[in-house]
Motif scaffolding. Structure first.
Motif, short mmCIF file in Angstrom:
data_model
loop_
_atom_site.label_atom_id
_atom_site.label_comp_id
_atom_site.label_asym_id
_atom_site.label_seq_id
_atom_site.Cartn_x
_atom_site.Cartn_y
_atom_site.Cartn_z
N ARG A 117 0.82 -1.21 0.00
CA ARG A 117 0.00 0.00 0.00
C ARG A 117 0.85 1.25 0.00
O ARG A 117 0.49 2.28 -0.57
CB ARG A 117 -0.93 0.00 1.21
CG ARG A 117 -2.23 -0.73 0.93
CD ARG A 117 -3.12 -0.76 2.15
NE ARG A 117 -3.26 0.54 2.78
CZ ARG A 117 -3.54 0.73 4.08
NH1 ARG A 117 -3.68 -0.31 4.86
NH2 ARG A 117 -3.68 1.93 4.56
N GLN A 118 2.00 1.13 0.67
CA GLN A 118 2.88 2.29 0.77
C GLN A 118 3.43 2.69 -0.59
O GLN A 118 3.78 3.86 -0.80
CB GLN A 118 4.02 1.99 1.74
CG GLN A 118 4.61 3.26 2.31
CD GLN A 118 5.78 2.97 3.22
OE1 GLN A 118 6.13 1.82 3.45
NE2 GLN A 118 6.39 4.00 3.74
N LYS A 119 3.54 1.72 -1.50
CA LYS A 119 4.02 2.03 -2.84
C LYS A 119 3.01 2.87 -3.60
O LYS A 119 3.36 3.66 -4.46
CB LYS A 119 4.27 0.72 -3.61
CG LYS A 119 5.62 0.11 -3.29
CD LYS A 119 5.82 -1.13 -4.15
CE LYS A 119 6.39 -2.26 -3.31
NZ LYS A 119 6.03 -3.58 -3.82
N LYS A 120 1.74 2.65 -3.29
CA LYS A 120 0.68 3.32 -4.06
C LYS A 120 0.19 4.59 -3.40
O LYS A 120 -0.25 5.52 -4.06
CB LYS A 120 -0.50 2.36 -4.26
CG LYS A 120 -0.16 1.20 -5.15
CD LYS A 120 -1.28 0.17 -5.12
CE LYS A 120 -0.75 -1.26 -5.27
NZ LYS A 120 -1.54 -2.23 -4.54
N SER A 121 0.22 4.62 -2.09
CA SER A 121 -0.28 5.80 -1.40
C SER A 121 0.55 6.05 -0.15
O SER A 121 1.42 5.27 0.20
CB SER A 121 -1.75 5.60 -1.02
OG SER A 121 -1.84 4.54 -0.11
N THR A 122 0.24 7.15 0.50
CA THR A 122 0.97 7.47 1.72
C THR A 122 0.21 6.92 2.92
O THR A 122 -0.99 7.13 3.06
CB THR A 122 1.09 9.00 1.86
OG1 THR A 122 1.48 9.52 0.60
CG2 THR A 122 2.13 9.36 2.90
N LEU A 123 0.93 6.25 3.75
CA LEU A 123 0.31 5.72 4.95
C LEU A 123 0.32 6.78 6.05
O LEU A 123 1.20 7.63 6.09
CB LEU A 123 1.05 4.48 5.44
CG LEU A 123 1.12 3.29 4.48
CD1 LEU A 123 1.88 2.14 5.12
CD2 LEU A 123 -0.27 2.82 4.09
N SER A 124 -0.63 6.68 6.92
CA SER A 124 -0.65 7.61 8.05
C SER A 124 0.48 7.26 9.02
O SER A 124 1.05 6.18 8.96
CB SER A 124 -2.00 7.53 8.77
OG SER A 124 -2.06 6.33 9.51
N GLU A 125 0.77 8.20 9.89
CA GLU A 125 1.86 7.97 10.84
C GLU A 125 1.60 6.75 11.72
O GLU A 125 2.49 5.99 12.03
CB GLU A 125 2.03 9.22 11.71
CG GLU A 125 3.48 9.65 11.81
CD GLU A 125 3.57 11.09 12.22
OE1 GLU A 125 3.73 11.32 13.42
OE2 GLU A 125 3.47 11.98 11.35
#
Ligand SMILES: [Zn+2]
Length: 100
Positions: free
Chosen positions: A64-72
């Motif tokens: 998921r991190q490759k496609k979008s930004t993860l929350s803290e």
């Protein structure tokens, strides 16, 4: 993790390209490869059902991190999960592998 890289057998000293295989023993799964020349087995990792589940969970975060930004919070959770997985993998190694 070990992939297409050449590795050197510490028994016969030959270099070969490892072809990882997996073997199940109940809940425990071993990933290993054999030396092409002398057949010595090298164990890459040992996992149990819970660890495999957590590895998949972590892989989903990484994906998921490759496609979008993860929350803290998610990043924190993922980092903690990774650490737990590494610790558990080391534990299982100690429990199930008797180094020759
Ligand atoms: Zn060998």
């Amino acid at each position: 993790m070990i992939t297409k890289q050449n590795c050197r057998c510490d028994k016969c000293g030959c270099a070969f390209i490892p072809k990882p295989k997996t073997q199940r023993d109940g809940e425990i799964e071993y990933t290993f490869f054999n030396c092409d020349f002398c057949g010595k087995a090298f164990i890459v990792s040992v996992t149990d059902a819970a660890l495999r589940r957590n590895i998949r969970k972590y892989a989903a975060f990484a994906d998921r991190q490759k496609k979008s930004t993860l929350s803290e919070m998610e990043l924190l959770f993922a980092a903690r999960l990774k650490e737990q997985n590494l610790n558990r993998a080391a534990e299982l190694r100690q429990m199930y592998i008797r180094e020759e």
